[in-house]
Design a protein around this motif. Structure first.
Motif, PDB file in Angstrom:
ATOM      1  N   ARG A  45      16.342 -24.223  29.330  1.00  0.00           N
ATOM      2  CA  ARG A  45      17.739 -24.632  29.232  1.00  0.00           C
ATOM      3  C   ARG A  45      18.453 -23.924  28.088  1.00  0.00           C
ATOM      4  NH1 ARG A  45      20.314 -27.845  26.056  1.00  0.00           N
ATOM      5  NH2 ARG A  45      18.427 -28.826  25.197  1.00  0.00           N
ATOM      6  N   GLU A  46      17.802 -23.901  26.930  1.00  0.00           N
ATOM      7  CA  GLU A  46      18.424 -23.276  25.770  1.00  0.00           C
ATOM      8  C   GLU A  46      18.605 -21.779  25.966  1.00  0.00           C
ATOM      9  OE1 GLU A  46      15.869 -24.485  22.606  1.00  0.00           O
ATOM     10  OE2 GLU A  46      16.870 -26.430  22.339  1.00  0.00           O
ATOM     11  N   ALA A  47      17.663 -21.145  26.694  1.00  0.00           N
ATOM     12  CA  ALA A  47      17.779 -19.700  26.936  1.00  0.00           C
ATOM     13  C   ALA A  47      18.990 -19.360  27.794  1.00  0.00           C
ATOM     14  CB  ALA A  47      16.497 -19.181  27.603  1.00  0.00           C
ATOM     15  N   THR A  48      19.416 -20.292  28.621  1.00  0.00           N
ATOM     16  CA  THR A  48      20.573 -20.051  29.490  1.00  0.00           C
ATOM     17  C   THR A  48      21.875 -20.581  28.897  1.00  0.00           C
ATOM     18  OG1 THR A  48      20.141 -22.112  30.691  1.00  0.00           O
ATOM     19  CG2 THR A  48      19.161 -20.091  31.568  1.00  0.00           C
ATOM     20  N   GLY A  49      21.787 -21.269  27.767  1.00  0.00           N
ATOM     21  CA  GLY A  49      22.981 -21.802  27.127  1.00  0.00           C
ATOM     22  C   GLY A  49      23.578 -22.995  27.822  1.00  0.00           C
ATOM     23  N   ILE A  50      22.828 -23.665  28.651  1.00  0.00           N
ATOM     24  CA  ILE A  50      23.320 -24.830  29.391  1.00  0.00           C
ATOM     25  C   ILE A  50      23.151 -26.090  28.531  1.00  0.00           C
ATOM     26  CG2 ILE A  50      22.922 -26.291  31.422  1.00  0.00           C
ATOM     27  CD1 ILE A  50      22.071 -23.745  32.910  1.00  0.00           C
ATOM     28  N   SER A  51      24.185 -26.902  28.483  1.00  0.00           N
ATOM     29  CA  SER A  51      24.143 -28.123  27.672  1.00  0.00           C
ATOM     30  C   SER A  51      23.312 -29.204  28.359  1.00  0.00           C
ATOM     31  CB  SER A  51      25.556 -28.655  27.436  1.00  0.00           C
ATOM     32  OG  SER A  51      26.116 -29.132  28.658  1.00  0.00           O
ATOM     33  N   TYR A 106      18.581 -23.257  35.952  1.00  0.00           N
ATOM     34  CA  TYR A 106      18.229 -22.352  34.862  1.00  0.00           C
ATOM     35  C   TYR A 106      17.925 -20.937  35.347  1.00  0.00           C
ATOM     36  CZ  TYR A 106      17.572 -26.836  32.425  1.00  0.00           C
ATOM     37  OH  TYR A 106      17.734 -28.089  31.893  1.00  0.00           O
TER      38      TYR A 106
END
Length: 276
Positions: free
Chosen positions: A10-16, A53
């Motif tokens: 999730r963090e790698a894709t910048g999704i909250s 993701y």
């Protein structure tokens, strides 16, 4: 492990967390609990998150979905719920997932290295002595021996145990039980994934702590965990500053202890000193 993997994706894709929660018809707090491993996983939810993701190739999705199915499978220890303290289930889950187990033991041979006879004597003498039924003792010992299969499974963790010499004195069971336990340690030390050291009596007094275990995991996102047991429960520490202190202590104990090559001779001396 699954929660850490989902968080890194999730963090790698910048999704909250909010957007991830919306995708699976849940709240951002549900995503937080999933990523911390504090809630069960629906395979459908994990599949939807992987799509969100950008993990769409079957070869990339399959291992993570398998992990989701595995996360929902009851652990082997559930069969022994009637003799397990409530806090031990979480630890056994961590232990089964660890790739490296480093531990220091002050009063007893570690559970993972005990013979059946030694385990029976240890349980009878240290677990509410005089109050456990024969059946409860037998079930506890059976659970302990089952737990040891961890070390002989196809992908076993590495176990590195430092045992204080005080734990190898004749206090548990008979002289024969202890002598057989020492021989068992000698055999186990020849196993590629097991390292055993003994902290000589002249060094044991300087350790300002009780027994502890440090667990390390294959997933780089997962921090090391320090497990501490006390009379009525246990605590697990994962703050870097806490873990670092225990890892420094573990390194010092290892330096002060017998080398793996010197283990056999030291065990032989202890065995020879046991009175018949």
């Amino acid at each position: 492990m699954l929660g850490a993997r989902l968080r890194s994706l999730r963090e790698a894709t910048g999704i909250s967390r909010e957007d991830a929660g919306y995708e699976i018809r849940a709240s951002d707090s549900k995503i937080s609990r999933m990523e911390l491993g504090r809630v069960g996983f629906k395979v459908r939810d994990v599949a939807d998150l992987l799509t969100l993701y950008g993990i769409v190739a079957e070869a990339d999705r399959a291992p993570i979905l398998d992990l989701a199915r595995e996360a929902n499978r009851p652990g082997w220890w559930r069969r022994y719920a009637e003799v397990m303290p409530g806090w031990s289930e979480a630890y056994l889950g961590l232990e089964s997932a660890a790739t490296l187990i480093r531990s220091y033991h002050l009063h007893l041979v570690p559970d993972l290295l005990q013979t059946e006879d030694y385990a029976r004597a240890a349980v009878a003498q240290t677990s509410n002595p005089g109050t456990m039924s024969a059946e409860a003792v037998a079930r506890t010992v059976e659970m302990r021996i089952t737990r040891q299969r961890l070390l002989t499974r196809p992908d076993p963790p590495k176990l590195w145990a430092v045992i204080d010499e005080a734990a190898l004195r004749p206090r548990i069971g008979s002289a024969e039980v202890l002598r057989a336990q020492l021989a068992h340690l000698r055999e186990l030390a020849a196993t590629p994934n097991i390292v055993i050291q003994i902290l000589p009596a002249e060094y044991g007094g300087h350790v300002a702590t009780g027994a502890f275990t440090i667990l390390r995991f294959a997933e780089p996102e997962l921090p090391d965990v320090v497990h501490l047991e006390h009379l009525t429960g246990a605590i697990d520490l994962d703050r870097p500053e806490d873990v670092d202190r225990y890892e420094e202590l573990m390194n010092r104990l290892s330096v002060d202890s017998t080398t793996p090559d010197g283990l056999t001779a030291h065990l032989d001396r202890l065995a020879a000193a046991i009175e018949r």
